[in-house]
Design a protein around this motif. Sequence first.
Motif, PDB file in Angstrom:
ATOM      1  N   ASN A  29     -93.121  57.662  11.933  1.00 11.90           N
ATOM      2  CA  ASN A  29     -92.094  58.355  11.148  1.00 11.90           C
ATOM      3  C   ASN A  29     -90.776  57.607  11.319  1.00 11.90           C
ATOM      4  O   ASN A  29     -90.124  57.705  12.363  1.00 11.90           O
ATOM      5  CB  ASN A  29     -91.970  59.799  11.621  1.00 11.90           C
ATOM      6  N   LYS A  65     -98.649  59.333   5.514  1.00 11.78           N
ATOM      7  CA  LYS A  65     -97.808  59.556   4.350  1.00 11.78           C
ATOM      8  C   LYS A  65     -96.429  60.060   4.730  1.00 11.78           C
ATOM      9  O   LYS A  65     -95.618  60.334   3.860  1.00 11.78           O
ATOM     10  CB  LYS A  65     -98.465  60.599   3.423  1.00 11.78           C
ATOM     11  N   GLY A  66     -96.176  60.198   5.965  1.00  8.22           N
ATOM     12  CA  GLY A  66     -94.882  60.700   6.399  1.00  8.22           C
ATOM     13  C   GLY A  66     -94.987  62.104   6.973  1.00  8.22           C
ATOM     14  O   GLY A  66     -95.984  62.802   6.831  1.00  8.22           O
ATOM     15  N   TYR A  67     -93.907  62.512   7.613  1.00  2.00           N
ATOM     16  CA  TYR A  67     -93.860  63.814   8.303  1.00  2.00           C
ATOM     17  C   TYR A  67     -93.809  64.940   7.292  1.00  2.00           C
ATOM     18  O   TYR A  67     -93.101  64.876   6.287  1.00  2.00           O
ATOM     19  CB  TYR A  67     -92.647  63.875   9.218  1.00  2.00           C
ATOM     20  N   LYS A 106     -88.047  58.229   9.998  1.00  2.00           N
ATOM     21  CA  LYS A 106     -86.865  59.066   9.875  1.00  2.00           C
ATOM     22  C   LYS A 106     -86.427  59.675  11.197  1.00  2.00           C
ATOM     23  O   LYS A 106     -85.362  60.264  11.288  1.00  2.00           O
ATOM     24  CB  LYS A 106     -87.132  60.190   8.872  1.00  2.00           C
TER      25      LYS A 106
END
Length: 1529
Positions: free
Chosen positions: A515, A306-308, A517
């Motif tokens: 990730n 789900k992301g960092y 980002k």
Amino acid sequence: MGFELPLSFLPMRTPYYLQRQNINWEVQRYDGWYNNLQHHSHGSAGSNLLHLLPANYADGVYQALQEPHVPNARRLSNVLAQGSSGIPSNRNMTVLFVSFGFHVLSEVRAVERPGCPAEFLNIPIPRGDPVFDPQRAGDVVLPFQRCQWSVETGQSPNNPREPVNAVTGWLDGSAIYGPSHSWSDALRSFSGGKLASGHDQDFPKQTDGRLPMWKALDPTTQKGGSQGIYDFGNAKGNESPLLQAQSIMWFRYHNYQASKLRQNNPSWSDEDLFQHTRKWVIATYQNIVLYEWLPAWLGESISSYKGYSQHVDPSLSPEFLAAAEHILATMVPPGIYMRDKQCNFRRVIDQDKNQPSALRLCNNYWRRKNPNLQTSKDVDDLLLGMSSQIAEREDNIVVEDLRDYWYGPLKYSRTDFVASWIHRGRDFGLPTYNKARELFGLAPVQNWMDFITDPWLSQTNYLLLSAVAAMYNNDTSKLEFLLGGMLESNGSLFRAIIRDQFERLRNGDRFWFENTKNGLFTEKEIQEIQNTTFYNVLASVANVNSSQIQDRVFFLNNGAPCRQTEQLIAERLTNCKPLVVLNYFEGSGAGFGIIIVVLCCLPLVSLFIAWLVAAFRKRDFKKLKREQNTSVKRETSSEGTCALEWQGPKTDSYLIYIQLHSDKMIKVLDSRLSVIRSISLHAQQQLDMILSNNKGNKALLLKIPKEYDLVLFFNGEAERSDFTGHLKAYLEMKGLALNITDMKEQNMLKRAVTKEQRKQVLETFFRHLFAQVLDIDKADAGDLNFETSQKAKESLKCELSSVEFAESLGLKPHSMFVESMFSLADKDGNGYISFQEFLDILVIFMKGTSKEKSKLMFRMYDIDGNGFLSKEEFLRMLRSFIEISNNCLSRDQIEQVTDSMFRASGFQDKDELTWEDFHYMLRDHDRELRFTQLCIKGWCGVGSFGLHHCLTVPNRDEVPTSEIPMLPMEHQGQELRKRLGRKAMQYQPNLYTEAQRKKYQRSKVQQKIQTFKRFIENYRRHIVCVVLFSAITAGVFVERAYYYAFASPPTGIAQTTFVGIIISRGAAASISFMYSYILLTMCRNLITFLRETFLNHYIPFDAAVDFHRWIAMGALIFSVLHTAGHVVNVYIFCVSPLSILSCLFSNVFMDDGSQLPQKYYWWFFQTIPGMTGVLLLVILAIMYVFATHHFRRVSFQGFWISHHFYVLLYILIIIHGSYALIQQPRFHIFFIIPALIYGGDKLISLSRKKVEINVVKAELLPSGVTYLKFQRPQDFDYKSGQWVRIACLSLGTNEYHPFTLTSAPHEDTLSLHIRAAGPWTTRLRELYSPESVAEIGQYPKLYLDGPFGEGHQEWNKFEVSVLVGGGIGVTPFASILKDLVFKSSLSTKLLCKKIYFIWVTRTQRQFEWLADIIREVEESDQLGLVSVHIYITQLAEKFDLRTTMLYICERHFQKILNRSLFTGLRSITHFGRPPFVHFFNSLQDVHPEVQKIGVFSCGPPGMTKNVEKACKQINKKDQAYFVHHYENF
């Protein structure tokens, strides 16, 4: 906390800003820091583990649960984990899955490293355990060390102990690249972005010690070392084939990817290539772990990314580590297959060169140079074999390779993996099983049967559950976390924990590959990574395809290209090598003991060296004396026969010369041609000679009747024949016959009467002689019936020659006294004295009256026997007495004495005396004559039968009261004062007369108390200083001992070597203090200054040298203690494993798992403290031995040189302590201040030493005394009694020697009187001889250091002072006497009202220069301040016949000239040794108003001890107190 390498290990390379031109993302740190920008340390190397539940410690803080609160770990292992091998995995999971699983764990955890200080949670082994206690000893304990923990934790229940993870907790490739930047750099080749390879590019390089790779011992061979250990990012990457193969594979995969990148980007720098490759490999690793390996383990997929999330704490939990380790351990097979790409399962080679079908895991832990893994193909075969082998079932059973034969810690080659992890869980403080279930929303287990979920397993597991339940008292709430998880059949708790841990690792990782980002990868690259599986990685490095290996390598399902032939069973494989308990000290006992013996023998070696030096010095000194003694008179002749004289089997033969004189005398001369024996032939008619007839016919025996025989050895028979012929002709010419016989040399030597045998005969002679005279009991004297030897019986029939008679009296054979006495005793005129003749004359001396004794003397000197004693014969008598004083009187002086004695008796008109006249002349000395006896040499002690053989007057206390002239009580004090007054003293030599007043007698207890009180009074300053210094020394000892025993930082040193550390550290502190402040005792200039200040009332500066010796002895004792403590330490360190030593000496040792400690010789000779410590012991041994009184006297130069080793001593002490092996240096704390003071004092001395002093006068005085008079330096102020140190560079040495000034402070020049007693003073005397001075043209110059103060300068602080000088020890008193007279002549106010000077000398000629000074003092002393008494010790006892007559002569001479007959002084001359007790006793009565009398003595130790003893004895009385100051030379 990560591993950092020194920069010197890193190769030079181009700066990063030039290399990273193609890196446009944030490069992830190697140590895991700053991954989370809010919590920087999350997941970093050295971060704490995260307890999911409160830590379950026994005390809630740090103490682990132990028996009986929890069951025995080994029993649990035997009950719960024991079972058969060969049961395949329920889901056909491969061994490759297990292998990769262990690699994943090594990627995220390193918690096995022991903590510091070392804490043990040992595992007791039940009695009779078949593996670990087959002998049923019942005392076997498997060592288990607790893991490293955070020092900030474990302080309170709110802050319990938290274990530390030594590597990063991220999936960041730390097992490939290392947990630190320096570690990664050490792995890199810095070429093409690759990791460094060894000889084979498919293998990493072998470790060279720069990386802290784990190097545990091979449990099968107990061998260690670096060979066969590869450098990996994971320190334990070489643990087993399972882990080593994975580590090599990922190494190869990195280099494979780097090569691909370089082909596509040839312009990239090494750094660009490495970082791109590292990023890609880490991402691939993350993808395989989370999306391939973990789902395979859990049996289900995990949630999507789900992301960092920076709020997620990714820290590893101890619950996860225990769960993961156990699940993987249950799947480990007993062996590992190896196969090639064609599915051919190969044979392997074991340690016994057998070829089993698989690698036995228990025999391949830490195996060096494994023959099965030597090539890249071998590694490929191992990886392929693991991919085709099904792992063990996921249950509670663990194969024996782990449960019984896991590689052991410390001295044990094997241990129990399951029991170890049970203890590890207790070390971690893991919660109970039910609390863990509650945390993850699982229902707690209420009943033990709840663990059985499958009905068909009920019968199998019922017994197991019953056994486990019994261990926990059937209380499921006490069931431990790990044990409960092992009992679960579905693994729900462990799966939940593992899922939670990996999801937190993923979601909390800012550098996770998914990730978008973080800028690491594009969507396309992420997709490519997600499509990469373990198969792809394996295919890349092993060059295999789908026909050779299945795509899902973690499973071996139907359809796999290669399948195992059978599930491996332990019983069909090579047996595991059994447990071996190592002895770290094995083979070291003898060497260690030898070193200890050598260290103990250092003083003996030093003593031997000192003995050699002393022997050489004595030899050189004797040689020097012989060279100087050119004026010795020798009785020599131009003729003489050379031979060797034999004097007995135990005596060396020596060279002699035989001379035949015309007066019927045979003289024997030594090698210096000095006569050593004269043989008279006057009473002989013939001589008997025995010749040897064997062994070269070189010996002869000349029988000497009534004497000992002469045995000669010649160089050959010819020389013997020449001497025999010459002697025969000589005897014929003198009318004597020579009887010659021959026999074997051995028989001839047996018949010879040796000098020693003759001595024994004379011993028996005198013993029975005195026994008959004194009526001694025959049993004491030795009855003739007890003398079984024929020679002993004949001894009483022997007769004394004149030579032997003279020797018995201690006189020369040709002295007039001997000739007169011998002529009188030899009644038959045969030239010998028989037993009866000697007895007759001895009876008179022993028991005769004064008349009988005077008549005997009259007869002795009535030469012509006419019954009259002429004046000439009277002069002859006096000369015979005065001979024993070295003929010190001239004939005129003797005639003056004779005339005075005749005149005093009214015989001035007579030329001859009758016996009655002679006896009347001695009328005033009737008492002396009554006690006059004949002193026989050698019979002045207590003999074998318990009597005083020396026939002298009894002590005053032994004389009957009726024989002592008594005075009325009111006149006794006046009489004593009269005796001690100046005028009376001229006529009364008995200065030692005991006071007549009756003393108050105390009991012995009261005397002891009085002695103690006087001792305290006299030495109170000494006692205070000694007690204070001792208290400080003891204080620093106790402080350091207490610190290391109870208050030191927790390194574990006290727990390891408690006794050794407190002794060594306490002694080290005491040594530092004592060796520092001992310097102050040698600050002579400072002491001289301070002793004139008020501090002298509190500090005994005069005792500085004694205090120096006392401190030195104390420091020596503490040095021995320090050494003994370190010997204990070294032994303990030699038997302590490396894991403990790395805690104790973290700057020296690093725990690399090898466990083997350094050998004893490493500690002694390969460490700075060890080497300097041994050198210090050598230096101390030399310094202390050469500083002893004996060697200091024999070889002052050796003492002087060895004592200058103190510079090296302090340098080594500083180096010894500066290494900070145990503690930070502390020596400077004690050393700096004393060193600065001592340095300043030395600079003062050096400034003086540079000034040359001109000698203005030099004179060689008798008795080997050299008189030097030299310039007085400017501003040279001193006091009488002080001393200086001088050096003379003309002697070729810069030695400084101490001498007391004999000049007075008011004189313009300085003077010294130096006795030639050693090599330096002898050469100085030679240098200032007139011949040497004439050759040089001037007096050699001196260098002066001083003056220095000492106790003798305190003479003027007492109303009455007694100065006692012996030998050259009179020098300080020469200055004092001159100073006193000078000050009194100036009417200077002095506290001192009276000085008694006692001069003890062997002969009055020994120090004639002092007589001149005394004469000067007598002439200047108008107030009668000085009373001088001279004791001549060379003479016989006072009541010996000769001495009695000398007293009579002395008295008459003083009556005439008011001067001594022997010295020419008004001072009283005494014969013998001074009676100090009686002398001091009389002083108490003469000066009753004086409270303290100062006694100052200087001379031989024997004399000063007698003075000290007398002072102590007198001080028992409650009268004037005698304060004694003394100096020895």
